[in-house]
Design a protein around this motif. Structure first.
Motif, short mmCIF file in Angstrom:
data_model
loop_
_atom_site.label_atom_id
_atom_site.label_comp_id
_atom_site.label_asym_id
_atom_site.label_seq_id
_atom_site.Cartn_x
_atom_site.Cartn_y
_atom_site.Cartn_z
N HIS A 44 0.84 -1.20 0.00
CA HIS A 44 0.00 0.00 0.00
C HIS A 44 0.87 1.25 0.00
CE1 HIS A 44 -3.69 2.23 1.88
NE2 HIS A 44 -3.30 2.76 0.75
N PHE A 45 1.92 1.23 0.82
CA PHE A 45 2.82 2.38 0.85
C PHE A 45 3.46 2.60 -0.52
CE2 PHE A 45 7.27 3.90 1.81
CZ PHE A 45 6.90 5.21 2.00
N ALA A 46 3.83 1.52 -1.19
CA ALA A 46 4.43 1.65 -2.52
C ALA A 46 3.46 2.32 -3.49
CB ALA A 46 4.85 0.28 -3.05
N GLU A 47 2.17 2.03 -3.36
CA GLU A 47 1.17 2.68 -4.21
C GLU A 47 1.11 4.18 -3.93
OE1 GLU A 47 -2.51 0.70 -3.53
OE2 GLU A 47 -1.83 -1.23 -4.32
N VAL A 48 1.21 4.54 -2.63
CA VAL A 48 1.20 5.96 -2.27
C VAL A 48 2.41 6.67 -2.85
CG1 VAL A 48 1.35 7.57 -0.32
CG2 VAL A 48 -0.14 5.56 -0.18
N VAL A 49 3.58 6.03 -2.76
CA VAL A 49 4.80 6.61 -3.32
C VAL A 49 4.65 6.78 -4.83
CG1 VAL A 49 7.28 6.30 -3.66
CG2 VAL A 49 6.22 5.61 -1.50
N GLN A 50 4.15 5.76 -5.49
CA GLN A 50 4.00 5.84 -6.95
C GLN A 50 3.05 6.97 -7.35
OE1 GLN A 50 1.73 2.97 -9.44
NE2 GLN A 50 3.74 2.42 -10.27
N GLN A 51 1.96 7.12 -6.62
CA GLN A 51 1.02 8.20 -6.93
C GLN A 51 1.68 9.55 -6.75
OE1 GLN A 51 -2.56 8.17 -4.57
NE2 GLN A 51 -3.45 9.91 -5.65
N ALA A 52 2.44 9.73 -5.65
CA ALA A 52 3.14 11.00 -5.41
C ALA A 52 4.13 11.28 -6.53
CB ALA A 52 3.84 10.96 -4.06
N VAL A 53 4.81 10.25 -6.98
CA VAL A 53 5.80 10.41 -8.05
C VAL A 53 5.11 10.80 -9.36
CG1 VAL A 53 7.37 9.11 -9.53
CG2 VAL A 53 7.54 8.91 -7.03
N ARG A 54 4.04 10.09 -9.70
CA ARG A 54 3.36 10.38 -10.96
C ARG A 54 2.79 11.80 -10.97
NH1 ARG A 54 2.33 6.30 -14.52
NH2 ARG A 54 2.67 4.14 -13.85
N ARG A 74 10.02 -0.12 1.88
CA ARG A 74 9.44 -0.79 3.04
C ARG A 74 8.59 0.23 3.81
NH1 ARG A 74 12.01 -3.83 0.36
NH2 ARG A 74 13.41 -5.52 1.01
N PHE A 75 7.70 -0.28 4.68
CA PHE A 75 6.88 0.60 5.51
C PHE A 75 6.80 0.05 6.93
CE2 PHE A 75 2.86 2.16 7.30
CZ PHE A 75 3.06 3.53 7.16
N VAL A 76 6.95 0.96 7.90
CA VAL A 76 6.84 0.59 9.31
C VAL A 76 5.73 1.41 9.94
CG1 VAL A 76 8.01 0.54 11.55
CG2 VAL A 76 9.28 -0.02 9.46
N PRO A 77 4.63 0.77 10.35
CA PRO A 77 3.56 1.53 11.00
C PRO A 77 3.84 1.71 12.49
CG PRO A 77 2.90 -0.76 10.76
CD PRO A 77 4.27 -0.65 10.17
N GLY A 78 3.32 2.80 13.05
CA GLY A 78 3.46 2.97 14.49
C GLY A 78 3.53 4.42 14.91
#
Length: 487
Positions: A44-54, A74-78
Motif C-alpha cells: 500500500h505504501f508503494a502505491e502511495v509513493v507511486q502516486q506521489a511520483v506520478r 518498506r513501511f513501518v507503522p506505528g
C-alpha cells in the motif's frame, strides 16, 4: 522517512528521490523506509509513493526505474512513542541492509512537526539507530535530517541542539533550508566572485540599500495547525531571508568548502542587528478577505482552524543593519507575506544615484535608481535596471532592463532544491546546510523583534488579500526616504 504521509513528503521528498533515481544518481541498492501512523502494508505504501511520483515528479515516469526503486521500499507503522514500532524499524533496516546491500548506511529524515523532534531523537538513540561518530566501526554512517523551523526562539533552538548533539555527531546533522538548494541562490556566489564587473561596487560606497522579498500569492491552505503561533517572521525571515542576507553580504571565502562558507556567513549574521527603534523599523500584518486572483478569498481569521483572536502575523517586514566596514550605513529590508499579488522571491541591490546628472529635469522624468536584482523564484535569473536614451531627436532617458534567465540560457534544467539537498545528505556533503551557530545567530537577530510584537496591545494591522502589504510596511521605508520595489 518519518512523517512520510505528510504534504512535504508527497509533494517534494518522494518525487525528488524518484527524480534522483531517474537521473542515475542513486545506487541500485537504495532503500526507502516510510514510518507513519497508518496501518499499511508495504504494498500500500508503494502505491502511495507511486502516486506521489506520478503527480509531482519533474522527470517522466519510467517503469524500469520504478521497479528498481520498488525493491527497496518498506513501511513501518506505528507511533513515535512506541518502542515496538522502533524495534520493528531496526529489524526492517537490518533486513534492508542484507537484501539491498546498504551496509548499515542510514539517513533519518524528520519530516515531522517540530514538537515531535525530541521523541524521535530519543527513540533513535534508545534503539541503537543514532550515531555519535560520523562513521561506525565498520565504516557505516548514520545521519539525521531536520526540517525547519529550528526552534521557535533562541532558547528552544539551543535546547534542540542539545538533543541533537546527544544523539548524533555534528557532522552527521543536516538542517534543511531548501532555499539554499535553489540554483539561483548558489549562483549568487558565482555571480559575485567570478565576475570582476560587480565585486568592486558590492559595498557601502555604491549600494544605497538592499531589499530581500519572499512573497506568496496563497494563504495558509491546510496548515493552520502548523502556521498559527509560528507566523511569517519565524517561518521565513529567521531562516530563508537571513540566509539570503548572509550570502549577499558575506566576504569572499578562501574556498567553497563547508567550513569556509559557514565561517563567512556566520561573521555577517553576528554583525547584523535589528533596528534600534523597533516601532519604526518593523511592521506586521494579517491578510483580510478581499477579491484576489478573480475570487473572493477568506481573511486569515476566517481560515479553518484559526482562532478569531489570533495575533499571528502573515506579513512581516523588518530593517536590519550590518555593523562592518563593507555595509556600514546600508539598511537591509526584509519582508515576507502571504496573499500578495504574485509569488516571487528576490534579492534587490538598489544602487546610489549618480552624483551628478548633466541633464535637465525633463530629460530624466521617471528615471529611477540602478538596481541589480537576483530572482530566486519562480523565474530564476538576474536583472539589471539602468537608464538609457529613448530613440528620438531630443534627449530623454528612461529605465530599461538587461535580463538573464536560467530557463533560456542553459540547455540543462535546474534541479529541484530537494533533489540536490537529499543527494548531499547521502554523499555527506554539508556546504548547503546551516550549522547550529548560524541558526542561533539568526534567532538573536529576530528574538527582539518577536518580543516587541508580543508586548503590543493592538493586533497586527490588516491588509487586503492580493495587495502588497500593510501601510505601516510602506511607511517603514518612506521614513528613510525609500520605497519597496514592485517585483
Amino acid at each position: 522517512m518519518f512523517g512520510v504521509t505528510g504534504d512535504l513528503s508527497r509533494k517534494k521528498l518522494l518525487p525528488a528521490i524518484y527524480d534522483l533515481a531517474n537521473r542515475g544518481l542513486l545506487p541500485p541498492g537504495f532503500g526507502l523506509v516510510g514510518f507513519a501512523r497508518r496501518d499499511w502494508r508495504a504494498e500500500h505504501f508503494a502505491e502511495v509513493v507511486q502516486q506521489a511520483v506520478r503527480e509531482n515528479a519533474r522527470t517522466p515516469f519510467r517503469d524500469d526505474v520504478w521497479q528498481q526503486l520498488l525493491e527497496g521500499i518498506r513501511f513501518v507503522p506505528g507511533d513515535l512513542d512506541s518502542d515496538e514500532a522502533f524495534e520493528n524499524l531496526a529489524a526492517t533496516l537490518r533486513e534492508l541492509d542484507e537484501a539491498q546491500g546498504t551496509g548499515g548506511n542510514h539517513a533519518f529524515y524528520l519530516s515531522v512537526p517540530p514538537k515531535a523532534f525530541d521523541i524521535t531523537l530519543d527513540q533513535l538513540s534508545r534503539h541503537g539507530l543514532a550515531g555519535k561518530t560520523p562513521e561506525g566501526p565498520d565504516g557505516a554512517w548514520s545521519r539525521v535530517v531536520i526540517e525547519k523551523p529550528f526552534g521557535h526562539d533562541l532558547a528552544s533552538a539551543q535546547e534542540l541542539q542539545r538533543k541533537v548533539s546527544a544523539a548524533f555527531d555534528p557532522q552527521s546533522v543536516f538542517r534543511i533550508d531548501h532555499y539554499l538548494g535553489k540554483e539561483t541562490v548558489q549562483n549568487m556566489l558565482a555571480f559575485r566572485f567570478a565576475n570582476q564587473l560587480f565585486e568592486p561596487i558590492w559595498n557601502r560606497s555604491y549600494i544605497d540599500h538592499v531589499q530581500i522579498t519572499m512573497a506568496e500569492d496563497i494563504g495558509i491552505g491546510g496548515r493552520a495547525g502548523y502556521y498559527d503561533g509560528i507566523g511569517a517572521a519565524r517561518d521565513v525571515i529567521q531562516n530563508h531571508l537571513l540566509q539570503l542576507l548572509a550570502l549577499t553580504a558575506m566576504e569572499e571565502p578562501t574556498s567553497f568548502s563547508a567550513d569556509q562558507l559557514r565561517a563567512e556567513k556566520l561573521k555577517v549574521l553576528q554583525a547584523t542587528r535589528p533596528a534600534a527603534d523597533l516601532a519604526r523599523g518593523t511592521a506586521r500584518g494579517q491578510y483580510q478577505a478581499a477579491w484576489a486572483g478573480g475570487e473572493l478569498v477568506k481573511g486569515y481569521l476566517e481560515e479553518d482552524g484559526i482562532p478569531s483572536d489570533s495575533r499571528t502575523e502573515t506579513y512581516a517586514a523588518i530593517r536590519v543593519d550590518i555593523d562592518n566596514r563593507r555595509w556600514a550605513g546600508v539598511p537591509f529590508y526584509l519582508r515576507t507575506a502571504k496573499r500578495m499579488p504574485r509569488r516571487v522571491t528576490e534579492v534587490a541591490l538598489i544602487l546610489k544615484p549618480a552624483p551628478h546628472l548633466p541633464f535637465t529635469n525633463s530629460d530624466v522624468t521617471g528615471l529611477g535608481s540602478n538596481a541589480l536584482v537576483m530572482r530566486i523564484q519562480p523565474d530564476e535569473g538576474v536583472m539589471l535596471r539602468l537608464g538609457a536614451k529613448v530613440p528620438a531627436t531630443q534627449m530623454e532617458i528612461r529605465d530599461v532592463t538587461m535580463d538573464f534567465a536560467y530557463g533560456t540560457s542553459f540547455a540543462e534544467s535546474s534541479p529541484e532544491a530537494y533533489e540536490r539537498l537529499i543527494l548531499d545528505v547521502l554523499l555527506g556533503d554539508p556546504p548547503l546546510f546551516p550549522q547550529h551557530e548560524e541558526v542561533e545567530a539568526a534567532w538573536r537577530i529576530l528574538d527582539p523583534v518577536l518580543d516587541y510584537w508580543q508586548s503590543l496591545a493592538e493586533p497586527p494591522e490588516g491588509y487586503p488579500a492580493g495587495s502588497w502589504g500593510t501601510r505601516s510596511g510602506r511607511e517603514m521605508l518612506a521614513r528613510d526616504g525609500r520605497s519597496w520595489r514592485r517585483p
